[in-house]
Design a protein around this motif. Structure first.
Motif, PDB file in Angstrom:
ATOM      1  N   ASP A 761       0.827  -1.212   0.000  1.00 35.26           N
ATOM      2  CA  ASP A 761       0.000   0.000   0.000  1.00 35.26           C
ATOM      3  C   ASP A 761       0.859   1.258   0.000  1.00 35.26           C
ATOM      4  OD1 ASP A 761      -2.265  -1.477  -0.063  1.00 35.26           O
ATOM      5  OD2 ASP A 761      -2.644  -1.394   2.103  1.00 35.26           O
ATOM      6  N   SER A 764       2.262   1.700  -3.390  1.00 35.39           N
ATOM      7  CA  SER A 764       1.204   2.054  -4.331  1.00 35.39           C
ATOM      8  C   SER A 764       0.824   3.521  -4.210  1.00 35.39           C
ATOM      9  CB  SER A 764      -0.016   1.161  -4.099  1.00 35.39           C
ATOM     10  OG  SER A 764      -1.088   1.553  -4.920  1.00 35.39           O
ATOM     11  N   THR A 816      -5.289  -0.617   8.481  1.00 43.68           N
ATOM     12  CA  THR A 816      -6.442   0.051   7.868  1.00 43.68           C
ATOM     13  C   THR A 816      -7.197   0.880   8.886  1.00 43.68           C
ATOM     14  OG1 THR A 816      -6.631  -1.757   6.301  1.00 43.68           O
ATOM     15  CG2 THR A 816      -8.534  -0.316   6.531  1.00 43.68           C
TER      16      THR A 816
END
Length: 971
Positions: A761, A764, A816
């Protein structure tokens, strides 16, 4: 009963008024058509009839021009383009002796045999056609007209001794240019007339001569076809010409056609030779003076009854031989040669399915080769056009626009402009054909406008090279104190009295740089006097122009279309710049004030639109105290503030104040306090300009390309360039501040002290490779330790493995949750921990993160046990070992980085250690002791793949050794 048409042949030498007589006869009828040999002559006759009857009843039809009013009564055409089936009362063909021309003779012969007016038909030409007309048109009556003036041969003369009002005739472009250059040096200048010129250029050149600006004319044999000029002497620079196939000597009747242009009306004229031309034979000179020439015995003819059943039948009908002894089939014309070439091509043959297709192919082949490059090039162009007409029914607009755009340039020398003018004639011809383009009127106007621009440019180039006229004209007007009128075309080119003097760029006049120092003063004086009304008209148009026509540049310039009309200058506040208009002093204070007022309105509206959230916050009276002060800080920085610069102010803001600021779109990020709406490309571009103005930069930095997450760090740029661009420099690259905050949300969930690895993540979000990400993290204050290890193989899918892997799935969930919690864009009322300053996060969140990291130690230690059963199974099943065990392949090595917080001192100050709000505190707000509080069962756990750290042995020499041993025993 209708009276039969009267056919009259009006024959005689030049200067007998035959064309004038035909015009009078045509206007005596209700309708009429006249066919002329040249487009130039057709335009001249058209202008004469328009002057007599008005433009509403007169049509002009040539291959490249078509002006047809709705109430047309009189048609002025070239012989090839004239309509023969409209039933006009009157019909006339001029220069009928061209029936004997090898190239175009079949066209004039067809008109002689077939074209008739309902009441009257006239054939105008040389007396050499009398026998042919009498034989082929038995009902024709003859009218002989005598020359008005006397024509005399004067022999050879040097150009330096040429009398005024003389025309020197050359038979090649190079010859014409060489003579014109010589006359300019010796006589001061001359006009140039050639058949390849457009009517507009030809008329402009003729006007130079007719108005007396120059006394000499250099021309090709084009002046022999009916052009009426005030010429007293004709001088031939040669007596032979290239007729398209070979060099040949001019016949006496051809010399007479040109020499007859001398001595208009009743003024006597003379003719002779000059330069290297040999003297004219005595017998030929006598024939020219007495107008006695051998009669024409053969007329060139081509069958007009064409068969379109197939291409072969069409070619056969075109090659049919004449049955009359007066008629002879001429050599293959260009259109027949093109037809034969295209008919032999397979793609063209495949498209021919019937008579309509063959007729369309013939129409395409009749496009003249204006360019004159080669037969192959011309055939290729015709094939392309025919393909368009067959496939789509018309020539595509985009393709035609590209062809025209390539030609629509007015730069270059005379030869370049002449070639472009020849090229545009092809597209003018195409636009004139009915049904060949979608919007016929548009393309006719477009091609005509391009031709006019090229014509004017060519006229200017010819005048500049061969005539020193501009200064004389302007000086004459200024001395006469006549009012000068300036004309500005759509390209900003300024002409005064048809003389190019410069360009008008916005409201500044750029004088023609090619003028000599002596010319420059005259040009400036005449131009400014003539441009005064234009400045006021342009200022009115500019003031009423919409904002969409205006823009600002990244260097602070203000543009109106393609022209700079002002610039921005620093004002009292960054968001209140002033403008400086670019207006010549000669335009006047009123024009300058109007331009400046319009520019100020534009930039004020632009700032109000792009910075509406910031301006609304500035005007919000509900903000008071610290919140209002912080709002002013945001306004001063134009919506972006690094968090470390305002850490103290942010800490002093209570939740109510922060809530009021959040309503205006402010986001309190870990690294930056900013307004997300102001990170868009348009506000960013304007912010850099306003900031550069406020800082007083000589050269403004450019805004980064829109849409990039990271950009290379600009070396040597201003200190706050990246901040004002919406980026934060970190290492070799700068990352966009909103994406940096998303990255910070992911980093909060990691053990910044114990170390962690980059997740997919993180890579990205930044769009970086692992090495680039490591450099970025170091720029953000982290330590990046590089390591190598065997690349892990995917674990076998067993229930036990799945059970043990289950706790690891909690890591991204925890990340998250941690990333979602501080996202203020999603939850404006998020907990205060999302507002933790940069310095606070890595150290103050250490305790809970470390505790979470310590919790899964037991599962990590038991990891080897999970592989034990598998090893024992392998041993149990290994009773029968293979005889030759295969060597295990070398493991694939992968590179990884371990990141840990490594705070660095900035400016000699230690990093702040203020605790984040609401983190790491017990019930009474005291810091929780590390390891004392049992971990919560419902809290997401974090596991690390790193081996447990080795405990350092206690130094026995340490004075606290005993106490430390006691603590260790208790634990």
């Amino acid at each position: 009963m209708r009276q039969p048409s009267r056919i009259t042949a009006v024959l005689g030498p030049t200067n007998t008024g035959k064309t004038h007589y035909a015009i009078e006869r045509m206007l005596a009828h209700r309708t009429g058509v006249i066919g002329l040999p040249l487009r130039l002559l057709a335009r001249e006759v058209y202008d004469r009839i328009v002057a007599l009857r008005g433009p509403s009843v007169v049509a002009l039809v040539t291959g490249e021009e078509r002006i047809v009013p709705q109430r047309t009564q009189y048609w002025v055409c070239t012989a090839e383009a004239m309509p023969t089936d409209i039933g006009a009362d009157f019909l006339a063909i001029d220069e009928i002796q061209l029936c004997a021309d090898p190239e175009r003779g079949h066209v004039f012969t067809d008109r002689l045999l077939n074209a008739r007016g309902l009441h009257e038909t006239l054939f105008l030409g040389a007396d050499t056609m009398r026998g042919a007309i009498a034989a082929l048109v038995p009902k024709a009556q003859f009218m002989r007209r005598e020359r008005f003036s006397e024509l005399t041969y004067t022999g050879s003369k040097k150009i330096s001794r040429m009398p005024p009002r003389s025309a020197i005739v050359g038979f090649s472009v190079d010859n014409v240019y060489a003579i014109a250059e010589l006359i300019r040096r010796q006589k001061g200048g001359c006009a140039v007339v050639m058949g390849a010129l457009s009517p507009r250029t030809r008329n402009a050149q003729v006007a130079l001569y007719q108005n007396g600006d120059v006394d000499f004319l250099v021309a090709t044999d084009a002046i022999g076809m009916g052009l009426n000029l005030d010429i007293r002497h004709i001088a031939f620079s040669g007596l032979s010409k290239f007729d398209g196939r070979r060099m040949r000597a001019l016949a006496p009747n051809e010399l007479a056609q040109i020499a007859g242009r001398a001595g208009r009306h009743t003024t006597p004229g003379t003719f002779g030779v000059t330069g290297e031309a040999p003297p004219i034979d005595e017998g030929a000179a006598e024939a020219i003076m007495n107008h006695r020439f051998a009669p024409i015995r053969k007329l060139y003819w081509r069958n007009e009854r064409l068969e379109f059943g197939s291409v072969d039948r069409l070619i056969v009908s075109l090659e049919a031989k004449a049955e009359d002894e007066w008629l002879s089939r001429g050599r293959d014309a260009d259109d027949l040669q093109a037809l034969k070439t295209l008919a032999a091509l397979g793609p063209v043959q495949d498209r021919l399915q019937g008579a309509p297709d063959v007729r369309r192919l013939w129409d395409v082949c009749r496009i003249p080769d204006f360019r004159g490059i080669s037969a192959g090039e011309h055939a290729g162009l015709l094939e392309r056009i025919f393909g368009f007409l067959q496939d789509a029914g018309q020539v595509p607009d985009d393709w035609l626009a590209r062809q025209i755009k390539r030609i629509d340039r007015t730069d270059g020398d005379i030869d370049t402009l002449s070639k472009r003018l020849a090229y545009i004639r092809t597209w003018t011809y195409v636009a004139q054909r009915a049904g060949w383009v979608a919007d016929e009127s548009h393309w006719r106007e477009q091609t005509r406008a391009v031709e006019d621009r090229l014509s004017d440019a060519l006229h200017g180039a010819l005048t500049q090279r061969f005539v020193d006229r501009r200064t004389s004209v302007l000086l004459r007007r200024l001395k006469q104190k006549e009012s000068l009128v300036a004309e500005v075309n759509d390209k900003g080119e300024v002409t005064v009295e048809d003389q190019f003097v410069g360009r008008l760029e916005g409201f500044r006049f750029r004088q023609d740089a090619s003028a000599s120092p002596d010319e420059a003063k005259t040009l400036r004086q005449a131009s400014i006097a003539a441009l005064a009304p234009e400045f006021h008209l342009r200022a009115d148009r500019f003031y009423n122009a919409p904002d969409t026509e205006l823009d600002f540049t990244e260097q602070g310039g203000l543009m109106w279309g393609e022209h700079a009309v002002g610039k921005l200058v620093a004002g009292a506040e960054p968001l209140k710049p002033r403008v400086e208009a670019f207006v010549d002093d000669e335009a006047g204070a009123e024009v300058a004030e109007k331009v400046a007022r319009r520019l100020q309105h534009f930039i004020d509206r632009k700032i109000a639109t792009l910075y509406e959230p910031l301006i609304a916050m500035q005007r919000d009276e509900a903000l008071a105290g610290l919140a209002r002060g912080f709002a002013f800080r945001m306004v001063e920085s134009m919506g972006i503030l690094p968090r470390d610069r305002v850490a103290a102010e942010v800490k002093q803001l209570d939740q109510e104040a922060r809530g009021l600021l959040r309503k205006h779109g402010i986001r309190f990020g870990q690294f930056t306090v900013f307004m997300p709406l102001l990170l868009k490309p348009a506000p960013t571009r304007l912010r850099l300009v306003l900031w550069s103005l406020a800082e007083g930069f000589d050269e403004f930095p450019e805004s980064p390309p829109p849409g990039l997450v990271t950009i290379p760090v600009a070396e040597g740029g201003p200190a706050d360039y990246h901040t004002m661009s919406g980026y934060r420099a970190a290492g070799a690259r700068a990352i966009r501040i909103d994406m940096l905050e998303r990255l910070a949300d992911l980093l909060r969930a990691k053990d910044s002290r114990g170390g962690f690895e980059a997740t997919p993540d993180m890579l990205s979000i930044t769009g970086m490779t692992l090495e680039q990400f490591a450099d970025l993290m170091q720029g953000l204050g982290y330590r990046a330790e590089r390591g190598e290890r065997p690349k892990a193989k995917p674990a076998p899918e067993t229930p036990a493995a799945e059970g043990e892997a289950a706790p690891e799935t909690g890591v991204p969930e925890a990340a998250t949750d941690a990333a979602t919690a501080p996202d203020e864009t999603a939850e404006p009322s998020a907990a205060p921990e999302t507002e933790t300053p940069q310095e606070e996060t890595p150290e103050d969140t250490e305790a809970p993160q470390t505790a979470a990291a310590d919790a899964p130690a037991a599962p990590q230690e038991s990891a080897p046990d999970t592989s034990a059963p598998e090893a024992s199974d392998d041993e149990a099943s290994g009773d029968e070992a293979p005889p030759e065990p295969e060597p295990e392949p070398e493991p694939e090595i992968e590179v990884f980085f371990t990141f840990s917080w490594a705070p660095r001192r900035k400016g000699g100050r230690p990093p702040r250690r203020d605790k984040p709000e609401g983190k790491g505190r017990g019930p009474k707000g005291k810091p929780g002791a590390k390891g004392k509080r049992p971990p919560r069962e419902d809290k997401p756990k974090s596991f690390e793949a790193r081996p447990p750290r080795k405990e350092k042995p206690i130094d026995p020499d340490n004075p606290f050794a005993a106490a430390l041993m006691g603590l260790k025993d208790k634990s």
